[in-house]
Structures are given as C-alpha cells and as structure tokens.
Design an enzyme around this catalytic site. Structure first.
Site, PDB file in Angstrom:
ATOM      1  N   HIS A 133       0.814  -1.231   0.000  1.00 23.60           N
ATOM      2  CA  HIS A 133       0.000   0.000   0.000  1.00 23.60           C
ATOM      3  C   HIS A 133       0.846   1.279   0.000  1.00 23.60           C
ATOM      4  O   HIS A 133       0.312   2.370  -0.219  1.00 23.60           O
ATOM      5  CB  HIS A 133      -0.917   0.055   1.232  1.00 23.60           C
ATOM      6  N   ASP A 170      -2.556 -11.003  -1.904  1.00 24.63           N
ATOM      7  CA  ASP A 170      -3.089 -10.433  -0.664  1.00 24.63           C
ATOM      8  C   ASP A 170      -4.561 -10.052  -0.889  1.00 24.63           C
ATOM      9  O   ASP A 170      -4.941  -9.677  -2.000  1.00 24.63           O
ATOM     10  CB  ASP A 170      -2.274  -9.178  -0.315  1.00 24.63           C
ATOM     11  N   HIS A 172      -6.113  -7.531  -0.042  1.00 26.98           N
ATOM     12  CA  HIS A 172      -6.258  -6.104  -0.348  1.00 26.98           C
ATOM     13  C   HIS A 172      -5.535  -5.779  -1.659  1.00 26.98           C
ATOM     14  O   HIS A 172      -4.509  -6.382  -1.970  1.00 26.98           O
ATOM     15  CB  HIS A 172      -5.650  -5.248   0.773  1.00 26.98           C
ATOM     16  N   ASP A 257      -4.088 -12.865   4.098  1.00 27.30           N
ATOM     17  CA  ASP A 257      -5.295 -12.372   4.759  1.00 27.30           C
ATOM     18  C   ASP A 257      -6.574 -12.766   4.017  1.00 27.30           C
ATOM     19  O   ASP A 257      -7.667 -12.378   4.433  1.00 27.30           O
ATOM     20  CB  ASP A 257      -5.229 -10.855   5.012  1.00 27.30           C
TER      21      ASP A 257
HETATM   22 ZN   LIG Z   1      -3.809  -7.277   3.059  1.00 26.71          ZN
END
Ligand SMILES: [Zn+2]
Length: 332
Positions: A133, A170, A172, A257
């Site tokens: 991120h 991931d 996200h 995750d």
């Molecule tokens: Zn994540």
C-alpha cells in the site's frame, strides 16, 4: 550448487512496535517462523546490502524517506507508550520502525541478489511491515516502504531484468504497487483481491496507461470466495497477462489475509488455495524466467491462519510435484 528454495528472516523485524491491539504485530511473524521451522525449513539471516537506503529512492521520494526516518527517531522506545501515528491512523510507528522497514527492503534485495546470482532458485522473505500500500511519498495500510516495488526496480537496474512481473494475492489491492508501475511497459502487476474493499482501488477497468496499458490486471472478487473461486480467478488473470507479457523475473506479494480465519479479509481460503496460486506462479517462472521467483510476505492477520498459508506457500515453492510446470514446459 543452487538451493531450490531459500527462506529469509531477521528477528529484528519483530521490534517495529504498533501497540498491543494492532493487527500488524510481531506475533504474526513469530507464528510463521515457528511453523516454517517446525515444517523443516531453515531461515537465512542476511545483512541488508549497502545500497538499500539508496534503492528506496528508486520508488520513494527521498524527502519522504527522510520524513519516515525523522518521525521514527522521535517515536516511543517502550511498549506501553503511545505510538506515533504516521500519515494515517493505520500506521503507528516506534523508534525501530524506520530501521525495520528499511531492513525489510534489504532482506528482499538480498533475496533477489541470491536468485539472480544463482545461489538460490526461489526465495521467500518472511518479514514485516508489509509494503504494497505504500505510495511514493505516503505511508498507508500498515505499509511504509514498498519493498516489492523497490526490488523490481533494483533487479532491473542491477541485473538488467528487462521485464518483471509482480503478482499479488493479498486480499487487499496493492494500490502503491499499481501506482508505481501504472505507465510502465517493463513491470506488470497482477492482483486478485476483495472489492470493493480497502484501499478502494483495484477495479477490473484499471489496466494501466501509455506503455503500461494492459500490463495492470486486476481481478476483483466479492466477499466469501473459497479456494476454487479465488485461486481460479488468480490463475485466469495470470494466464491472461502471460499472453502478452513474458517476465524475466517473478516477484510475489504474498499476503495470507484471504485465509478463512483472518479477522480482516472476509474470504474463505485454506492452505490449499495459497498452494494452488503458488504452483501457478512457479509454472510461470519456469516457463519464462528460468525459474526465478522471489516472494515477500505482505498481510495476514490471524497468526495461525497466516502460518498455515505461509507453510503451504513455502512447500509449494519447494516445487515437489507440479503438473502446471510440466504442462508449461511441454511435458504432459
Ligand atoms: Zn492485506
């Protein structure tokens, strides 16, 4: 003699303090290392290459790097003291944060060095904080430096790796990685993730621009995806990208995750789902990149779930039977 797989970890990365109740704490990494060692894997501890600090500027604004260093130097040393929040309420930092975040980048650069120099064929770096991120000049989503993006650029500069694939499973979307290579015709980005979800980017229509048009492939999924849905979508996205991009090196943002017990992800994967995506990446690396694959841990917030995913990932990276490699190499 080339090791088929090398794992990297530095216990110092446990020192980045985020507070007792933050999901991105040291316990998750300790659990992964314990599971890997119990599974028979040995962790290599390698010093950061000297160029690590300079390499950060391949992706990050030097003024931002200095801002992280300065803020961390004023952060709390002791657990129990309030943590400094840096750029976002998601990003607490302590006195060790700059050093640990830089060391994470250094571990990944060292792993890429070993793979590019033939010391190891594949590598998996078990570290924190995550990075995908992180933007050129801003921390967000528990991330400070985008290690995988820095490593892609470093491999290009140092080893002449012309085309690099960054594959991200991931849960996200890796907004920082996408943004870094958005207009780049030499680094492709593949992400499967929950959508709409944090950080808000990663729609299927986001495909890059200019020379990078078509080299960003996003595979957004609704909540509740299981092994078949998540890994199947990842494989389809990978096949689509490989139709137009043949990487010289495969880098992996390996977040766990999407595991079914993760407190943040809302997906339903088991270890087998992560193993299946890993096998697909391994086959891509064998088909196009002389087997060169380097993976780095991103998210994963249930310690046991993250450990199960990481162990399945490492075992698949160990490369035992893999029918997809046989088919990629034309063996039936
Ligand atoms: Zn994540």
């Amino acid at each position: 003699m080339t090791d088929p797989l090398r794992l990297y970890h530095d216990p110092h990365v446990l020192c980045h303090g985020t507070g007792a109740f933050h999901p991105e704490g040291p316990r998750r990494i300790a659990a992964v290392v314990e599971a890997l060692e119990a599974g028979g894997f040995e962790m290599h501890r390698t010093p950061s290459p000297e160029r690590t600090r300079d390499a950060l500027s391949l992706v990050h604004d030097p003024a931002y790097v200095e801002r992280v260093r300065e803020a961390a130097s004023l952060g709390p040393e002791e657990a129990g003291q309030p943590f400094t929040l840096f750029d976002s309420p998601d990003n607490p930092m302590s006195r060790s944060t700059f050093d640990v975040a830089q060391r994470t980048v250094g571990l990944l650069l060292a792993a890429v060095d070993d793979v590019m120099e033939g010391v190891a064929r594949r590598a998996f770096v078990v570290t924190r904080p995550p990075g995908h991120h992180a933007r050129a000049a801003a921390a967000m989503g528990f991330c400070f430096f985008n290690a995988v993006a820095v490593a892609a650029r470093d491999a290009q500069q140092r080893y002449g790796a012309g085309r690099v694939l960054v594959a991200d499973f991931d849960v996200h979307h890796g907004n920082g990685t996408q943004e870094t290579f958005w207009e780049d015709g030499s680094v492709a980005y593949l992400s499967v993730h929950r959508f709409p979800f944090y950080p808000g980017t990663g729609g299927a229509g986001e495909t890059g621009s200019g020379p990078g048009l078509g080299l960003t492939v996003n595979v957004p999924l609704g909540a509740g995806a299981d092994d078949d849905v998540y890994a199947g979508a990842f494989e389809a996205g990978l096949d689509r990208l490989l139709g137009r991009f043949h990487p010289d090196l495969v880098l992996v943002s390996a977040g766990f995750d999407a595991h079914r017990v993760d407190p943040l992800g809302g997906m339903r994967l088991s270890g087998e789902g992560f193993a299946r995506m890993t096998r697909a990446l391994l086959a891509a690396a064998e088909a196009f990149a002389c087997g060169r694959l380097v993976s780095v841990l991103e998210g994963g917030y249930d310690p046991a779930g993250t450990a199960e995913g990481a162990l399945a990932h490492a075992r698949a990276l160990g490369g035992a039977e893999n029918p997809r490699i046989d088919s990629a190499l034309g063996r039936s």
